[in-house]
Design a protein around this motif. Structure first.
Motif, PDB file in Angstrom:
ATOM      1  N   PHE A  54       0.818  -1.203   0.000  1.00  0.00           N
ATOM      2  CA  PHE A  54       0.000   0.000   0.000  1.00  0.00           C
ATOM      3  C   PHE A  54       0.856   1.260   0.000  1.00  0.00           C
ATOM      4  O   PHE A  54       0.484   2.273  -0.584  1.00  0.00           O
ATOM      5  N   ALA A  55       2.026   1.185   0.653  1.00  0.00           N
ATOM      6  CA  ALA A  55       2.879   2.379   0.730  1.00  0.00           C
ATOM      7  C   ALA A  55       3.517   2.678  -0.623  1.00  0.00           C
ATOM      8  O   ALA A  55       3.665   3.842  -0.998  1.00  0.00           O
ATOM      9  N   GLY A  89      12.895  -2.651  -0.173  1.00  0.00           N
ATOM     10  CA  GLY A  89      13.350  -2.567  -1.559  1.00  0.00           C
ATOM     11  C   GLY A  89      12.207  -2.254  -2.502  1.00  0.00           C
ATOM     12  O   GLY A  89      12.301  -1.343  -3.342  1.00  0.00           O
ATOM     13  N   PHE A  90      11.107  -2.987  -2.344  1.00  0.00           N
ATOM     14  CA  PHE A  90       9.966  -2.798  -3.228  1.00  0.00           C
ATOM     15  C   PHE A  90       9.466  -1.356  -3.154  1.00  0.00           C
ATOM     16  O   PHE A  90       9.234  -0.696  -4.178  1.00  0.00           O
ATOM     17  N   VAL A  91       9.354  -0.842  -1.934  1.00  0.00           N
ATOM     18  CA  VAL A  91       8.835   0.518  -1.773  1.00  0.00           C
ATOM     19  C   VAL A  91       9.781   1.526  -2.415  1.00  0.00           C
ATOM     20  O   VAL A  91       9.356   2.401  -3.179  1.00  0.00           O
ATOM     21  N   TRP A 143       8.869   3.939  -5.522  1.00  0.00           N
ATOM     22  CA  TRP A 143       8.876   5.400  -5.388  1.00  0.00           C
ATOM     23  C   TRP A 143       9.781   6.022  -6.433  1.00  0.00           C
ATOM     24  O   TRP A 143       9.422   7.013  -7.066  1.00  0.00           O
ATOM     25  N   ALA A 144      10.964   5.423  -6.599  1.00  0.00           N
ATOM     26  CA  ALA A 144      11.902   5.964  -7.586  1.00  0.00           C
ATOM     27  C   ALA A 144      11.274   5.942  -8.970  1.00  0.00           C
ATOM     28  O   ALA A 144      11.331   6.924  -9.725  1.00  0.00           O
ATOM     29  N   ALA A 145      10.634   4.834  -9.315  1.00  0.00           N
ATOM     30  CA  ALA A 145      10.003   4.735 -10.623  1.00  0.00           C
ATOM     31  C   ALA A 145       8.918   5.797 -10.779  1.00  0.00           C
ATOM     32  O   ALA A 145       8.793   6.416 -11.843  1.00  0.00           O
ATOM     33  N   SER A 146       8.166   6.029  -9.689  1.00  0.00           N
ATOM     34  CA  SER A 146       7.099   7.029  -9.766  1.00  0.00           C
ATOM     35  C   SER A 146       7.676   8.397 -10.071  1.00  0.00           C
ATOM     36  O   SER A 146       7.185   9.128 -10.945  1.00  0.00           O
TER      37      SER A 146
END
Ligand SMILES: Nc1ncnc2c1ncn2[C@@H]1O[C@H](COP(=O)(O)OP(=O)(O)OP(=O)(O)O)[C@@H](O)[C@H]1O
Ligand SMILES: Nc1ncnc2c1ncn2[C@@H]1O[C@H](COP(=O)(O)OP(=O)(O)OP(=O)(O)O)[C@@H](O)[C@H]1O
Ligand SMILES: [Mg+2]
Ligand SMILES: [Mg+2]
Lengths: 185, 259, 578
Positions: free
Chosen positions: B22-23, B240-242, B246-249
């Motif tokens: 969700f984050a 890692g996933f978050v 975020w970076a991709a966003s």
């Protein structure tokens, strides 16, 4: 004080029961959102306004601190299970509206439960949710008349749903539900 | 509609902490509310689909939502919204369709489509957590990571268990009222439904009170903490996933968003 | 003549070895003006199995809740006197602390389920005590094994039968490690097989001898083999008897009967026979004891009353032909043929999930039957709208609250009359008349939900009757009710039937069937496996066993007794109204 310690299991589960009922409605409202945005985006406030119900019914049945907020969060979880695409919206509106309802009740030190008090919080909720409705629904791009309607309905929606919630809450009191829960400790 | 109790337990997403799921998309979802172009939501829509389809083995109903409901929503919301757009704002753009005195212009269609895409992207991003998480696990991680009091967590678990019961009770009450001859017809439907609400909620509250007694009788709330046998840990891969998401966003906003 | 109930005013001095010790306990519920129970004192010691008896409303459940502090800590009430639980004062200790001494099992199995699997459910209590994971699991395993549920530990509790779920509730209480187990009508909602199941489990617990048990139960036939002490409250909640099974159930049976407390069927039969001059120096409690008492004795003839005759020659009122029905996609009823003649009293019996509810709901048009499959008085139920159907059949749901649609008792009854477009005066007159007949006249302005359980049930019967239907269908009308209320309702049904109403009842209580019905329909896995006069069906042990049923206790008691082998009803016995 943490809410859990002032709420007995009984109060918590009564909140859960109310949260399920209103959460199912919220989940349905979530799926209805698409239809409303497609058919009449300016009426979105009416759908969003239904999110006042958990707190209104909870406060009307159980007149205690924290019940509005807790019921809102539980309703949001149930609604999210039904319409997972709106998890954030449900949790957000729950914290926002629940917070406003708790705040208004706290200002009267949980002593005034007249209908007027509920409508005051309804108007505040209406004004506050008009803003996200404006952005999320891109109301700015609508025709002038639709824009006015959107803002008016954003405010009237919560007021109308508050009236509904009060009716349900009074019906439940009339049916003798949750007796002995309202006496402040 | 997904059931809270039987999520797909397969795929990489299912192993992540619910809060991570969700984050990760949250910042993008919030930012999307304020976006007005076509490309940004389209890119996020594709990103969310990629994550969902690669990261989880979804049950048929969830696939139905992704393949059927969302594309349909884009079209319907797009067209419907275009109808209400202020003609003054899109003056001078070419006319696409004309029916009688009303015309759909390219500008209005673009605004409509943007709205549809934006909604679709927000929904698809929320599905990353929503379609791959059991309600129970979400509640557990709220308790274990976010320190929500466990008593409220258990009220939430109880609430999730009340849901099917509610449906069953509603069916019985509807039957009972029909037999009693509550008025039929479309016009009296609201009155009929209003008649179901109080018995339904009253029954649910009585049941809830009995459950509360049963919980108290088993020492619920005895200690500030209780033994937790179902751990929902936060691991390095969750962080890692978050971070990656975020970076991709940020990257999408920097590259795609017209300024 | 039974002696007047006496108050037992011995107040034993506080017993330090007692697990539970109650002194002058008086409990008044919020918004109630009379205390129930009132000035009750007794002790429970390790290993004892105590039965708590009393008429409805005498405060048995309230007392049970007070034993672990739920009253007053969770249910608002004033408690006077002292309740000591293993030496702790329940007034000051927390419920959570008391829970380690007193485990509870409640009536409704569904309302005790909190988690998604059996293992989690049993672990819930020990987890609350913050025990380490190993000992949580160890306790859960022991408790589940004792209840024979260990193999199913990963299943959802929803997949268990009613009896299985109650055994799970007992396992949960055992896992708390509490030396006292309090059970409040644990079998009220179960079919006969479920009752046997639960009592078999309880017998195991008693056999181990490591727990004291306090049992509140109306079904004495099941409980009597288990208990060694009986405590009785009267209608006002005062303690009137406390002693061994022999001293209370046998010696003071007449007195208890006068209180309205239910007794084992064999005891009732013996009380009745005693009136005819047949001596019973020691009243029997079980069918076997009664048989032994009667063996080789000169017994007055059985005046087997004829059952009210039905006009078999007239055309059937209900005609079901080739009925199939499904719930969702599962077929539930297969090829049912059934005819019911006007004036009959038909009982539908069968195990949980056999399809009884589906059958009677389809007959009454609550569920829609296929075309032509169900006809009542010649009209096809499928093609009739609810308003017209209400004039042919009235249906009473298991839970009366489901069926209430108005906000006062008066409007609830008047609704059915107004739908027939009667004038206001006529509606008022007929409503008042019906309320008076059902003993609800003084409650006319009350919200239906505020009635007592028995009153709610009578009102729901009233709403089904007011349309003037000649056929009344009731789904488990005695479910969750105590004997007094059940008897009150059943005599109401007998009156209605005497006035010409045809009655169909679904029930799990075989003695009710034996006493009131004249025909039994046995449903087993969606088929009718037996259909005939009560005496005939109950004589066919094979059919009963296959359907998971057992004959009524009286029949069991008299089986093989010369001159009595046809007795299934109390009123078949000589001796008048015992
Ligand atoms: N929560 C409550 N609030 C107010 N009054 C109550 C409450 N629970 C029970 N009572 C009243 O207290 C009295 C005793 O009730 P209780 O349930 O203890 O009786 P009981 O002996 O268990 O009866 P039954 O055999 O019907 O179960 C009754 O008059 C009942 O109406
Ligand atoms: N609403 C429903 N949806 C799906 N299946 C159902 C529904 N209601 C009942 N069933 C199933 O249909 C079967 C027959 O149910 P029914 O309620 O008729 O049994 P019953 O004989 O009345 O049992 P009980 O003694 O428990 O009341 C059962 O297997 C039950 O699980
Ligand atoms: Mg009771
Ligand atoms: Mg049934």
């Amino acid at each position: 004080m943490a809410p859990a310690s002032v709420l007995s299991t009984r109060v918590l589960l009564v909140c859960a029961a109310i949260g399920v009922g209103t959460g199912i409605l919220g989940g349905a409202a979530g799926w209805l959102t698409l239809a409303v945005l497609a058919g009449a985006p300016w009426a979105y406030g009416l759908v969003l306004g239904s999110h006042v119900l958990p707190g209104i019914i909870a406060q009307q049945v159980v007149r205690r601190p924290w019940v509005a907020l807790v019921t809102h969060v539980l309703a949001a979880l149930v609604a999210s299970a039904m319409a997972p695409q709106w998890t954030f919206r449900f949790l957000g509106t729950a914290l926002l509206i629940g917070g406003i309802q708790e705040g208004v009740a706290a200002l009267t030190r949980y002593r005034v439960w007249a209908p007027a008090r509920f409508f005051i919080s309804a108007v505040i909720v209406g004004v506050v949710i008009a803003v996200p409705v404006w952005f999320a629904g891109d109301i700015a791009s609508l025709a002038p008349l639709a824009r006015v309607a959107a803002v008016a309905i954003s405010i009237l929606g919560p007021v109308a749903w508050t009236a509904v919630g009060l009716g349900i809450g009074s019906g439940l009191r009339g049916a003798g539900v949750a007796r002995g829960l309202s006496t402040p400790r | 509609m997904t059931t809270a109790t039987s999520p797909p337990r397969t795929g990489a997403l299912a192993d992540l902490n619910p809060l991570a799921k969700f984050a990760a998309p949250a910042p993008a979802m919030i930012a999307l509310v304020f976006v007005r172009d076509l490309a940004t939501p389209a890119v996020f829509l594709c990103l969310a689909y990629a994550v969902l389809l690669l990261g989880a083995r979804l049950p048929p109903r969830a696939l139905g939502i992704l393949v059927g409901v969302i594309p349909l929503a884009v079209v319907i919301v797009g067209v419907g919204f275009a109808v209400w757009v202020d003609p003054a704002r899109v003056e001078g753009t070419p006319e696409l369709v004309r029916i009688g005195g009303w015309s759909l212009t390219l500008g209005a269609a673009e605004i409509g489509l943007a709205t549809g895409l934006r909604l679709a992207a927000i929904m698809a991003l929320a599905f990353i957590g929503g379609l791959t998480t059991a309600g129970e696990d979400l509640v557990r991680s709220l308790v274990q990571q976010l320190r929500v009091p466990y008593r409220i967590g258990y009220a939430a678990l109880a609430a999730l268990r009340f849901v099917p019961r509610f449906g069953h009770e509603l069916a019985v009450i509807r039957q009972a009222h029909r037999v009693r001859g509550a008025r039929g017809g479309v016009l009296s439907a609201p009155a009929r439904w209003a008649g179901y609400v109080v018995p339904l909620l009253a029954g649910a509250i009585r049941h809830a009170e009995r459950v509360a007694l049963a919980m108290d009788a088993r020492a619920f709330g005895a200690r500030p903490d209780r033994t937790e046998r179902h751990l929902v840990p936060w691991r390095r891969r969750d962080t890692g996933f978050v971070v990656v998401f975020w970076a991709a966003s940020v990257a999408v906003f920097l590259v795609v968003l017209p300024l | 003549m039974p002696t007047r109930p006496r108050f037992v005013s011995v107040t034993p001095t506080a017993d330090t070895t007692a697990l539970l010790s109650l002194r002058d306990v008086t409990i008044t519920h919020l918004e109630s003006d009379t205390p129930t129970p009132s000035r009750v004192s007794f002790d429970v010691r390790p290993g004892e199995v105590v039965l708590l008896l009393g008429p409805s409303g005498s405060g048995k459940s309230t007392l049970a809740l007070a034993m672990n502090g739920l009253v007053p800590h969770a249910v608002p009430a004033t408690v006077e006197g002292t309740v000591r639980v293993a030496g702790q004062d329940a007034a000051t200790a927390t419920v959570a602390d008391l829970a380690t001494t007193v485990g509870m099992v409640f009536q409704d199995p569904d309302a005790q389920l909190i988690t998604g699997t059996l293992l989690d459910e049993v672990a819930f209590g020990p987890e609350n005590l913050a025990l380490p994971v190993d000992s949580v699991l160890a306790r859960a395993e022991t408790a589940l094994r004792r209840m024979g549920l260990w193999e199913r530990r990963h299943d959802s509790p929803d997949t268990l039968s009613g009896g299985g779920r109650q055994r799970l509730a007992i396992a949960c209480a055992l896992a708390m490690g509490s030396p006292v187990l309090v059970l409040d009508e644990p079998t009220a909602n179960l079919d006969p097989r479920g009752v046997d199941d639960v009592y078999a489990a309880l017998r195991d617990v008693v056999a181990e001898g490591d727990r004291a048990i306090v049992l509140v139960e109306h079904n004495l036939d099941a409980a009597v083999g288990l208990i060694d002490r009986v405590i009785v409250l009267d209608g006002g909640g005062c303690l009137v008897a406390d002693g061994s099974v022999d001293a209370v159930l046998r010696e003071r049976a007449e007195e208890l009967h006068a209180l309205g407390v239910w007794l084992p069927a064999a005891t009732l039969a013996a009380l009745r026979l005693r009136r005819t001059g047949l001596p019973f120096p020691r009243l029997p409690l079980t069918p076997a004891e009664l048989r032994a008492d009667l063996a080789g004795r000169e017994v007055p003839g059985v005046a087997s009353l004829p059952r009210p005759s039905t006009r078999r020659d007239s055309a059937p009122l209900v005609r079901v032909a080739g009925l199939r029905a499904a719930r969702g996609r599962t077929p539930v009823l297969h090829d049912i043929d059934l005819e019911i003649t006007a004036g009959e009293f038909v009982a539908v019996v069968g195990a949980n999930g056999a399809g009884k509810t589906t059958l009677v709901q389809t007959i009454a048009g609550v569920l829609r039957p296929p075309r032509g499959a169900v006809r009542i008085g010649g009209v096809d139920v499928r093609r009739t709208d609810p308003r017209t159907l209400a004039r042919h059949v009235g249906f009473v749901f298991q839970n009366p609250e489901h069926q209430f649609i108005a906000t006062t008792v008066f409007d609830e009854i008047a609704h059915g009359l107004r739908r027939q477009r009667l004038g206001d005066d006529e509606v008022r007159r007929r409503t008042d008349e019906l309320l008076a007949r059902f003993g609800l006249a003084d409650r006319a302005d009350v919200h239906p939900f505020l009635l007592s359980g028995g009153q709610k049930r009578r009102l729901s019967v009233g709403t089904a009757l007011v349309g003037g239907a000649p056929l009344l269908v009731l789904d488990e009308p005695t479910f969750g009710q105590d004997r007094a209320r059940a008897d009150e309702l059943l005599s109401l049904l007998d009156d209605l039937r005497a006035a010409g109403t045809t009655i169909v009842v679904v029930t799990h209580d075989m003695q009710v069937v034996a006493e009131h019905a004249d025909r039994v329909v046995v449903v087993d896995e969606g088929r009718i496996t037996a259909d005939g006069p009560v005496a005939d069906v109950f004589a066919d042990e094979a059919v009963l066993a296959r359907a998971g049923l057992r004959p009524p206790p009286l029949r069991e008691a008299f089986a093989g007794v010369p001159g009595f082998s046809t007795v299934v009803r109390l009123r078949d016995l000589p001796g008048g109204d015992a």
